[in-house]
Design an enzyme around this catalytic site. Structure first.
Site, PDB file in Angstrom:
ATOM      1  N   SER A  10       0.820  -1.216   0.000  1.00  0.00           N
ATOM      2  CA  SER A  10       0.000   0.000   0.000  1.00  0.00           C
ATOM      3  C   SER A  10       0.853   1.265   0.000  1.00  0.00           C
ATOM      4  CB  SER A  10      -0.919   0.010   1.229  1.00  0.00           C
ATOM      5  OG  SER A  10      -1.753  -1.125   1.199  1.00  0.00           O
ATOM      6  N   ASN A  11       2.057   1.186   0.578  1.00  0.00           N
ATOM      7  CA  ASN A  11       2.909   2.370   0.618  1.00  0.00           C
ATOM      8  C   ASN A  11       3.559   2.701  -0.716  1.00  0.00           C
ATOM      9  OD1 ASN A  11       2.997   3.204   3.537  1.00  0.00           O
ATOM     10  ND2 ASN A  11       3.304   0.996   3.648  1.00  0.00           N
ATOM     11  N   LYS A  44       0.531 -11.687   4.965  1.00  0.00           N
ATOM     12  CA  LYS A  44       0.842 -10.392   5.565  1.00  0.00           C
ATOM     13  C   LYS A  44      -0.456  -9.862   6.150  1.00  0.00           C
ATOM     14  CE  LYS A  44       1.995  -5.578   4.500  1.00  0.00           C
ATOM     15  NZ  LYS A  44       2.216  -4.568   3.429  1.00  0.00           N
ATOM     16  N   SER A  58      -2.158  -6.869   8.121  1.00  0.00           N
ATOM     17  CA  SER A  58      -1.959  -5.482   8.547  1.00  0.00           C
ATOM     18  C   SER A  58      -3.062  -4.975   9.461  1.00  0.00           C
ATOM     19  CB  SER A  58      -1.881  -4.569   7.314  1.00  0.00           C
ATOM     20  OG  SER A  58      -0.773  -4.897   6.522  1.00  0.00           O
ATOM     21  N   GLY A  68       1.971  -6.826   9.465  1.00  0.00           N
ATOM     22  CA  GLY A  68       1.886  -5.814   8.428  1.00  0.00           C
ATOM     23  C   GLY A  68       2.172  -4.407   8.911  1.00  0.00           C
TER      24      GLY A  68
END
Lengths: 306, 306, 306, 306
Positions: free
Chosen positions: D56-57, D175, D177, D201
């Site tokens: 997402s980053n 993962k 988050s 995450g």
């Protein structure tokens, strides 16, 4: 910082495992004090730190003001002196909470557990909550444990409020039932100076809570699997994480079943399976349907507890 | 179907506009009965259908059992007979709600408004709520109005429960504060046979509620802009939708300001601006900060009400 | 303020009823252009204002960039000139949305419908969204309709952003699918000067939306009950509120069934019942289970539509 | 069960710390491959297990299909062979995800990270998600890591789906988050047989995740405090919980600042402070305001990192 005055272990403060005990009702929905005392006598044989009376599992919102105090009085009488009675004294208004805390101390509570007022949750910001808890703690004859339970209140006691309140000499702990482990780790970190004692509010994250610095747990599941939760406590305290993980893993689904999945009625039903008196719920809470009871039982059998 | 027994207009049932009145407190947080009665006398001159006592704006969760009844008694005495007193009698347990409904009827309430119990909201399904309301309505000496206010309770009274309960001869209405207009339209449609009377629980969607079949509104904003809300009612009832739209548009922001944005404290502050006694809030509710009060005022001035 | 250039009714802007058409897929999940065109030809006979291509019901997030444009091209070709094609051109990035809007205009769209970007919803505040929509509207060859659909995006286009954007000469409308009627009334009130055209994004609150000032609706249900929705439009426009209420009431449950309850797969299944081609869904969307299909059918039969 | 083929440590699978790297853009919002490669070269000197590209980053929803692959290709070229490239290949449709996974494997990815499709979240139940991930994993040339990030998707991959998918030979990890530690503990417990590798995450609950059985973390904060997160990993793996707790405590607020509080723009700004190239965000994401940047900086200085 004050710790709880208690003959057996004053130095330990409030750390340890507590069942937030249920309130058994008769078929006509009166408090069944006899069954209550029998439960308390059985719990006295488990290495609990004490009992929480009138946490969310005690159906306290369904009790009258008089019943709330009377239940505490009965529990205190039935429980050996070396066990703590932590009594839920939270009400919506500050003045009612102040009065209830006094009544409960007089009834023998060693500490009071004060849930966040929540009806006007949109206005219950840090400023309002700090003021509320400060007034309660100022006047309470016994130490105060903060109580954040967003699943029931729709409100989380803000970290900054917890940190500020941890400075108060009569606020000794926080029961956090939200399960946000990042938040618990941050609270443990930011209050390490003031010595606020952090209690996990559910068995599902007990291991993780110990890992980030908690010193105990108030766990609905302890009403039925008390020895196992005390064992998990010991494994965490002694650093036996591998074994702790295995035990923790087996407790999550039964715990979910008696809390967010099916609630108090499930806890009471399961109590019967483990030799305790669950008794009826007070209306509008209803007993489980047969289908629900079957699913509940499966959550215990599939984990090997029944 | 029973309608509210009321000398002036028995055939109308509970339709019309009501302010859910605030409870003024003294600086020491006692109920200020004198100011309360002065407010009631002023409200009597506005073409309201009646007053709602101890809706969410009345800070009822902060009143003791005795105060809740006493406030109703004072309002009934101060209010002309041709105006209805609808009293909030909801408690968490069924038995407490039954008792409170009886007490309020004895204190002079013409109808009781019963909020959904909500602490164990995960278990408050249709089955539980139908049973709760049926027991309350069975024993209530006066007609019952259902009350769904998800912003405070985290719970919406399910449509199927409303439809089932609309068959009960002593359940005459529903105050719906959720603002879901599709739901309100569906409820109006599905209860058109039983004659359940639908009241909008907020001024923000009053016009839309009338459009889908509501017959009135219980609106916090009516505590300060009562004549305007009665005018909006008339415009809707007479089909003057264009004018109604213009008036409705100007009411939305002031309404939001005294409800979800700033809450009861804002309502009380604004009451002062319009010639009423707001009085203090009871703790833990706090008065507005200066910055908030300024924003509140702006929501009234920018709409041309101040 | 620009209105949509359209031979038949340039003065009306975008008001009226639109089905947000489904995209039928073949059993191998390719776009089935033949079935799509047959649907379009049938829709052409209903007094719709036009078709929305690639609203949420069009499975647009499952189409490639090329397919999105190609579907618009086919619809435009199959649809008579006097009907509008409003094409969904929203993408997550501003530059992709700019490009997509251009492509769709070239493919024959009369207007573009631009959903709020939402992946980083925590940062999609008014400032960011105003900038995004301004850039899109500045460069779009055809008028822009804003699109707020919180059920899918987790984001509501803020009122203040809508008001600011309503000043842009190339932004002509807002499709609001959230169903918050207070918000719609406020938007209608605050944009009455700029002439922003408000479209209800769902059949469930179509009557209420007209009551507060909307000029049309983009309704999934119009894919199957198109004539009925056009009739509801006429009843609202002519002020026949009593009849409108009766019709609206019967549309709510079928509408809920093909939208939030069962979604696109239900819409496609129901299309078959009403003589249209639903076709397959693209994965990961799945067809309804048999039990779901039965419930879906019941929502249409119990309202008398099947 | 397959593990990731990787010269240096095939037996470890995917365990370890990864920064989900940012994608620097030029002032005209083009991908800045030069700066990207410089960042990668610096990260190569930190004892990371590898890099996650287009988590997402990485602003992946803002990249075109071609850019997503090209960024992976550049990272793979710039990164030493003994470090893993885990590439985000999730798209909304199954077929697009299948194709993207293939493209990324061809571009050199060692594993793909597949986010849950979410636009039609109401229909993304276990059945649909199991089918989606099974099709992706069946065809992917490289191992698949599941990715649940409810803050962005509004959807949590159900535990039962994770357990079922953990049986697939080409699905090696998850993962998570969401930060629900009870859920992570349950997943670790229920997949202990299949060997699913659990990655935290976020840096906020890294210690707790290790405590319940995670084997690594994909942490936005590792883009700026990489050595510290690798140190926290070592403290957890070696059972130095006391020190781990102290370090974890100091990382929570800076982590919150670059994730849920201020997001990607904050991460990019902080990267500049620590010697990396953050670059611009692509629109509609905006840079921090000055006031936000100041608050961000304070979250790093008050924890002693700046």
């Amino acid at each position: 910082k004050r710790t709880v005055a208690c003959s057996s272990a004053p130095e330990r403060g409030v750390g340890g495992i507590y069942p937030p005990i249920a309130t058994p009702f008769t078929p006509t929905e009166e408090v069944d004090y006899e069954k209550l005392e029998e439960n308390v006598q059985k719990y006295a044989k488990i290495p609990f730190r004490g009992l929480v009376v009138q946490g969310s599992n005690g159906e306290f919102p369904y009790l009258t003001v008089e019943e709330r105090v009377e239940v505490v009085r009965h529990v205190r009488r039935a429980l050996p002196k070396d066990k703590l009675v932590m009594a839920g004294s939270g009400c919506e208004s500050t003045q009612a909470t102040v009065r209830m805390s006094e009544s409960m101390a007089q009834a023998g509570a060693d500490a009071v557990l004060v849930v966040t007022p929540c009806f006007y949750r949109g206005r219950m910001d840090s400023r309002a909550l700090i003021r509320h808890y400060t007034q309660v703690a100022d006047s309470s004859p016994v130490p105060v444990v903060l109580y954040s339970v967003p699943a029931n209140t729709g409100l989380e006691l803000p970290v900054e409020a917890v940190v500020a309140l941890s400075q108060h000499p009569n606020i000794v702990g926080l029961k956090d039932s939200g399960g946000d482990i990042t938040r618990m780790a941050l609270i443990a970190h930011k209050t390490r100076g003031s010595g606020l004692q952090l209690l996990a509010g559910s068995a599902g994250f007990l291991l993780a809570a110990y890992a980030v610095g908690a010193v105990g747990g108030v766990c609905a599941l302890a009403n039925v699997l008390g020895p196992q939760l005390c064992q998990l406590e010991q494994l965490c305290l002694s650093g036996s994480w591998e074994e702790a993980r295995e035990l923790q893993g087996r407790l999550i689904e039964p715990n979910a079943a008696v809390t967010r999945k099916f609630g108090v009625a499930a806890l009471k039903q399961a109590m019967g399976w483990f030799g305790y008196h669950g008794g009826e719920c007070r209306s509008p809470l209803r007993p489980l349907s047969e289908a629900e009871a079957k699913l509940l039982r499966k959550d215990f059998t599939s984990s090997g507890w029944l």
